[in-house]
Design a protein around this motif. Sequence first.
Motif, PDB file in Angstrom:
ATOM      1  N   ALA A  74       0.790  -1.273   0.135  1.00 58.19           N
ATOM      2  CA  ALA A  74       0.011  -0.046   0.047  1.00 58.19           C
ATOM      3  C   ALA A  74       1.044   1.093  -0.084  1.00 58.19           C
ATOM      4  CB  ALA A  74      -0.712  -0.078   1.102  1.00 58.19           C
ATOM      5  N   ALA A  75       0.433   2.201  -0.717  1.00 63.13           N
ATOM      6  CA  ALA A  75       1.114   3.392  -0.884  1.00 63.13           C
ATOM      7  C   ALA A  75       0.153   4.650  -0.681  1.00 63.13           C
ATOM      8  CB  ALA A  75       1.904   3.511  -2.131  1.00 63.13           C
ATOM      9  N   LEU A  76       0.621   5.986  -0.944  1.00 65.26           N
ATOM     10  CA  LEU A  76      -0.344   6.747  -1.063  1.00 65.26           C
ATOM     11  C   LEU A  76      -0.825   7.264  -2.557  1.00 65.26           C
ATOM     12  CD1 LEU A  76       1.039   9.512   1.711  1.00 65.26           C
ATOM     13  CD2 LEU A  76      -0.983   7.821   1.737  1.00 65.26           C
ATOM     14  N   GLU A  77      -1.803   7.328  -2.864  1.00 60.61           N
ATOM     15  CA  GLU A  77      -2.252   7.812  -4.132  1.00 60.61           C
ATOM     16  C   GLU A  77      -2.596   9.249  -4.101  1.00 60.61           C
ATOM     17  OE1 GLU A  77      -4.871   5.586  -7.438  1.00 60.61           O
ATOM     18  OE2 GLU A  77      -6.168   7.372  -6.588  1.00 60.61           O
ATOM     19  N   ILE A  78      -1.842  10.069  -4.763  1.00 65.34           N
ATOM     20  CA  ILE A  78      -1.763  11.500  -4.629  1.00 65.34           C
ATOM     21  C   ILE A  78      -2.410  12.006  -5.894  1.00 65.34           C
ATOM     22  CG2 ILE A  78      -0.350  13.638  -4.497  1.00 65.34           C
ATOM     23  CD1 ILE A  78       1.563  11.700  -2.950  1.00 65.34           C
ATOM     24  N   THR A  79      -3.343  13.047  -5.893  1.00 65.43           N
ATOM     25  CA  THR A  79      -3.825  13.769  -7.178  1.00 65.43           C
ATOM     26  C   THR A  79      -3.533  15.132  -7.270  1.00 65.43           C
ATOM     27  OG1 THR A  79      -5.809  12.161  -6.320  1.00 65.43           O
ATOM     28  CG2 THR A  79      -6.055  13.547  -8.232  1.00 65.43           C
ATOM     29  N   LEU A  80      -2.789  15.486  -8.120  1.00 62.06           N
ATOM     30  CA  LEU A  80      -2.433  16.930  -8.436  1.00 62.06           C
ATOM     31  C   LEU A  80      -1.838  17.505  -7.545  1.00 62.06           C
ATOM     32  CD1 LEU A  80      -5.520  18.467 -10.566  1.00 62.06           C
ATOM     33  CD2 LEU A  80      -2.977  17.903 -11.382  1.00 62.06           C
ATOM     34  N   MET A  81      -2.388  18.039  -6.142  1.00 58.40           N
ATOM     35  CA  MET A  81      -1.630  18.723  -5.239  1.00 58.40           C
ATOM     36  C   MET A  81      -1.705  17.897  -4.072  1.00 58.40           C
ATOM     37  SD  MET A  81      -2.284  21.908  -6.291  1.00 58.40           S
ATOM     38  CE  MET A  81      -2.556  23.043  -5.012  1.00 58.40           C
ATOM     39  N   GLY A  82      -0.208  17.435  -3.748  1.00 55.27           N
ATOM     40  CA  GLY A  82       0.186  16.515  -2.996  1.00 55.27           C
ATOM     41  C   GLY A  82       0.041  16.929  -1.331  1.00 55.27           C
ATOM     42  N   PRO A  83       0.102  16.023  -0.385  1.00 59.07           N
ATOM     43  CA  PRO A  83       0.218  16.311   0.812  1.00 59.07           C
ATOM     44  C   PRO A  83       1.460  16.759   1.283  1.00 59.07           C
ATOM     45  CG  PRO A  83       0.440  13.917   0.648  1.00 59.07           C
ATOM     46  CD  PRO A  83       0.339  14.515  -0.799  1.00 59.07           C
ATOM     47  N   ARG A  84       1.329  17.298   2.585  1.00 55.29           N
ATOM     48  CA  ARG A  84       2.575  17.617   3.293  1.00 55.29           C
ATOM     49  C   ARG A  84       2.984  16.595   4.577  1.00 55.29           C
ATOM     50  NH1 ARG A  84       6.084  22.224   4.202  1.00 55.29           N
ATOM     51  NH2 ARG A  84       6.654  22.112   6.376  1.00 55.29           N
ATOM     52  N   LEU A  85       4.075  16.017   4.635  1.00 61.20           N
ATOM     53  CA  LEU A  85       4.150  15.147   5.756  1.00 61.20           C
ATOM     54  C   LEU A  85       5.465  15.285   6.471  1.00 61.20           C
ATOM     55  CD1 LEU A  85       3.434  13.406   2.663  1.00 61.20           C
ATOM     56  CD2 LEU A  85       2.946  11.572   4.241  1.00 61.20           C
ATOM     57  N   VAL A  86       5.635  14.791   7.698  1.00 61.36           N
ATOM     58  CA  VAL A  86       6.693  15.122   8.349  1.00 61.36           C
ATOM     59  C   VAL A  86       7.281  13.493   8.930  1.00 61.36           C
ATOM     60  CG1 VAL A  86       8.192  16.116  10.262  1.00 61.36           C
ATOM     61  CG2 VAL A  86       6.284  17.491   8.944  1.00 61.36           C
ATOM     62  N   VAL A  87       8.330  13.338   8.713  1.00 58.01           N
ATOM     63  CA  VAL A  87       8.915  11.714   9.310  1.00 58.01           C
ATOM     64  C   VAL A  87       8.950  12.084  10.883  1.00 58.01           C
ATOM     65  CG1 VAL A  87      10.539  10.100   9.365  1.00 58.01           C
ATOM     66  CG2 VAL A  87      10.111  11.190   7.403  1.00 58.01           C
ATOM     67  N   ALA A  88       8.055  11.566  11.690  1.00 51.21           N
ATOM     68  CA  ALA A  88       7.812  11.771  13.148  1.00 51.21           C
ATOM     69  C   ALA A  88       9.090  10.645  13.751  1.00 51.21           C
ATOM     70  CB  ALA A  88       6.597  11.516  13.563  1.00 51.21           C
ATOM     71  N   ASP A  89       9.365   9.684  13.199  1.00 48.48           N
ATOM     72  CA  ASP A  89       9.985   8.774  13.921  1.00 48.48           C
ATOM     73  C   ASP A  89      10.536   7.924  13.127  1.00 48.48           C
ATOM     74  OD1 ASP A  89      11.241   7.532  16.173  1.00 48.48           O
ATOM     75  OD2 ASP A  89       9.304   6.307  16.640  1.00 48.48           O
ATOM     76  N   GLY A  90      11.749   7.311  13.096  1.00 49.35           N
ATOM     77  CA  GLY A  90      12.073   5.997  12.203  1.00 49.35           C
ATOM     78  C   GLY A  90      12.875   6.614  10.729  1.00 49.35           C
ATOM     79  N   GLU A  91      13.155   5.554  10.076  1.00 51.51           N
ATOM     80  CA  GLU A  91      13.989   5.971   8.911  1.00 51.51           C
ATOM     81  C   GLU A  91      13.396   4.972   7.833  1.00 51.51           C
ATOM     82  OE1 GLU A  91      18.185   5.425   9.541  1.00 51.51           O
ATOM     83  OE2 GLU A  91      17.747   3.438  10.535  1.00 51.51           O
ATOM     84  N   GLY A  92      13.602   5.512   6.528  1.00 49.91           N
ATOM     85  CA  GLY A  92      13.277   4.580   5.591  1.00 49.91           C
ATOM     86  C   GLY A  92      13.431   5.279   4.160  1.00 49.91           C
ATOM     87  N   LEU A  93      12.915   4.500   3.010  1.00 48.28           N
ATOM     88  CA  LEU A  93      13.114   5.106   1.812  1.00 48.28           C
ATOM     89  C   LEU A  93      11.823   5.509   1.259  1.00 48.28           C
ATOM     90  CD1 LEU A  93      15.367   2.226   0.344  1.00 48.28           C
ATOM     91  CD2 LEU A  93      16.184   4.461   0.833  1.00 48.28           C
ATOM     92  N   ILE A  94      11.786   6.526   0.375  1.00 46.97           N
ATOM     93  CA  ILE A  94      10.429   6.894  -0.243  1.00 46.97           C
ATOM     94  C   ILE A  94      10.669   7.047  -1.810  1.00 46.97           C
ATOM     95  CG2 ILE A  94       9.581   8.188   1.766  1.00 46.97           C
ATOM     96  CD1 ILE A  94      10.141  10.696   0.121  1.00 46.97           C
ATOM     97  N   ALA A  95       9.736   6.888  -2.589  1.00 52.15           N
ATOM     98  CA  ALA A  95       9.999   7.137  -4.058  1.00 52.15           C
ATOM     99  C   ALA A  95       8.501   7.699  -4.509  1.00 52.15           C
ATOM    100  CB  ALA A  95      10.280   6.053  -4.706  1.00 52.15           C
ATOM    101  N   LEU A  96       8.438   8.655  -5.356  1.00 54.68           N
ATOM    102  CA  LEU A  96       7.347   9.026  -6.151  1.00 54.68           C
ATOM    103  C   LEU A  96       7.236   8.311  -7.514  1.00 54.68           C
ATOM    104  CD1 LEU A  96       4.915  10.958  -5.666  1.00 54.68           C
ATOM    105  CD2 LEU A  96       6.206  12.594  -7.126  1.00 54.68           C
ATOM    106  N   ALA A  97       6.284   7.779  -7.592  1.00 51.70           N
ATOM    107  CA  ALA A  97       6.183   7.048  -9.199  1.00 51.70           C
ATOM    108  C   ALA A  97       4.663   7.497  -9.680  1.00 51.70           C
ATOM    109  CB  ALA A  97       6.129   5.625  -8.998  1.00 51.70           C
ATOM    110  N   GLY A  98       4.905   7.609 -10.931  1.00 54.26           N
ATOM    111  CA  GLY A  98       3.656   8.219 -11.869  1.00 54.26           C
ATOM    112  C   GLY A  98       3.875   9.592 -12.395  1.00 54.26           C
ATOM    113  N   THR A  99       3.096  10.349 -12.388  1.00 55.97           N
ATOM    114  CA  THR A  99       3.151  11.747 -12.712  1.00 55.97           C
ATOM    115  C   THR A  99       4.227  12.354 -11.735  1.00 55.97           C
ATOM    116  OG1 THR A  99       1.081  11.887 -13.800  1.00 55.97           O
ATOM    117  CG2 THR A  99       2.160  13.867 -13.170  1.00 55.97           C
ATOM    118  N   ASP A 100       5.084  13.367 -12.233  1.00 54.11           N
ATOM    119  CA  ASP A 100       5.853  14.296 -11.597  1.00 54.11           C
ATOM    120  C   ASP A 100       5.181  15.182 -10.925  1.00 54.11           C
ATOM    121  OD1 ASP A 100       7.897  15.424 -10.275  1.00 54.11           O
ATOM    122  OD2 ASP A 100       9.470  15.438 -11.741  1.00 54.11           O
ATOM    123  N   LEU A 101       4.818  15.100  -9.597  1.00 50.97           N
ATOM    124  CA  LEU A 101       4.061  16.176  -8.946  1.00 50.97           C
ATOM    125  C   LEU A 101       4.977  17.248  -8.118  1.00 50.97           C
ATOM    126  CD1 LEU A 101       1.034  13.991  -7.956  1.00 50.97           C
ATOM    127  CD2 LEU A 101       1.233  15.612  -9.563  1.00 50.97           C
TER     128      LEU A 101
END
Lengths: 350, 248
Positions: free
Chosen positions: A52-79
């Motif tokens: 499961a991932a976040l499906e983002i439409t046109l205007m993306g969200p704003r998120l803060v990493v509160a804890d931990g570490e990891g990898l992220i990647a955006l795939a699809g339209t370059d938003l």
Amino acid sequence: MRLQIEQGGLLTTIQDLGRWGYLGRGMPVAGAMDPQALRLGNVLVGNNPNDAALEITLMGPRLVVADGEGLIALAGTDLGLTVNGHSAPAWEAHYLSAGDVIAFRGPKGRGCRSYLCLSGGIDVPPIMGSRSTYLRATLGGLDGRVLKAGDVLETGKTRLIRAGQGFFCPRELRPPRDGDAPLRVLLGPQDKAFTASGIETFLQSNYVITGEADRMGYRLDGPLIEHAGEADIISDAIPPGSIQVPGEGKPICMLADGQTTGGYTKIAVLITTDRGTLAQRMPGESVRFSAVTYDEAVHSARIEARAVEALLERRSAYRSRPRRSAPARGNWQVVVDGVAYDVRWEEIRP
Amino acid sequence: MKELNNPELLQAGDSCLVVQFGDTIDLAVNGSVQGLRRALEQEKPLGLVEMVPTYCSLAVYFDPTRTDRETLAARIEELAQGLSVAGTEGGDVLTVPVLYGGEEGPDLQAVADHNGLTAEEVVRRHSGRDYYCYMLGFTPGFPYLGGMDESIATPRLAKPRTRIPAGSVGIAGKQTGIYPIDSPGGWQLIGRTPLRLFDPTACEPFLADAGLWIRFKPISRSDFEALARDVASGTFQAERTPRREEQQ
């Protein structure tokens, strides 16, 4: 990784590849509108294609990493993904840790949907075998709704492979979504309900995507398609991608959240791979349709499947180069002649 | 009945074949749909993903990268030819307890008035026969029921309600149905069942299925409240009995 949502964005939902197995009970599949982008994005961060991932439409969200570490990647339209205010390329894995801020500047070109994939996948309870959000029944994802400020997301357990940082998906493996090629369809199941000129109108005209375009389906506007007789049938199944033509003669293309059954004649069905192409188009854009053969449709599906396999192969061969800004030590698992070694390394001179 | 064993196969995209048995709403036609569905469920041919039974056709979803469509189509045709015309009489009966009238069925009197009957008579006629569930669709778990007594048919509300609670039992024209989830709608509401037709967290999320018969059983308010408690605590077991046996 734990993420705090500071802004929800225009329409941000949790999606995987969908809730299969209950179509016969009236439950739409839901799931990613552009499934191939989700699969590749998941591979970029070391996940299973169905995570499961976040499906983002046109205007993306704003998120803060509160804890931990990891990898992220955006795939699809370059938003316009940014990390801590700096542009971060789409189709590439970025390493994040506590305090990092993920935001979006908006679309850079055509297209409207993208997938923010997080290593470990988004950990919400699966409902009927899937984490996909189905908004109409407020089910799946996060309480069956879009994300909003104040929400907190957890990712699943993952062996953090920091070495995956910088891993990217080459252009030739990405789905071609920004061209103007006609959307490919297979005629039927009710193509016989239309006159020859009705079919010709459908295949030769431009249709504009109206404002009534969402995860359920897109209503199109354009030349009227002529029925041979009745425009309605006794309700039957609506496969995702079906192009219905009600009595008024304008096509409606059913997508991920589309209802499972209905009584309009279906002139054609989009081939599986081209559902994602339509899902990236927006109201006001025009589309055309071309009829292809079953073999061509299957060939296109195989190309997508091979792209996922090719990216998985590249991932298993990939090792990032340590970057100057990164802490100069780490742990690698190295396999030599079939024997695995835990290697602890430390940079001794910059 | 020969045509019922020789369905037409329609292409519905690259991952679905529609097996069309007829073009009427008819128990015999739907019996073939259900028969083929059971045969394919038993056989589980390679690449089969899932099936959607509807009034007169069975949609067979498959994975085109895992199976060859020609092989699957040939097998479907063989199975259809081998179907015995068993019909639909053998399906199970699901008993659905309903509290008729009152705030659960605010339109019961209107349905009675429209048809020149008493409210009691509407209840008697609505609960006096079994309904066949041809298919599910429209919303998750919504049963398309056939066989309502036309003497209680009533047009939809001129102004639909914005929210109808899950479990509401209604009439729209010659149809009757149960709302599985809270949703807007224009059906005339005559009662409500405490059963949950759709519970996404249950191991079997849907109570109804295509091919099942449904029997409405009038209950009192105290029964309704007791059943609602059992349903909420997860101790309720729906009553499902084979139809053929009980008729003997």
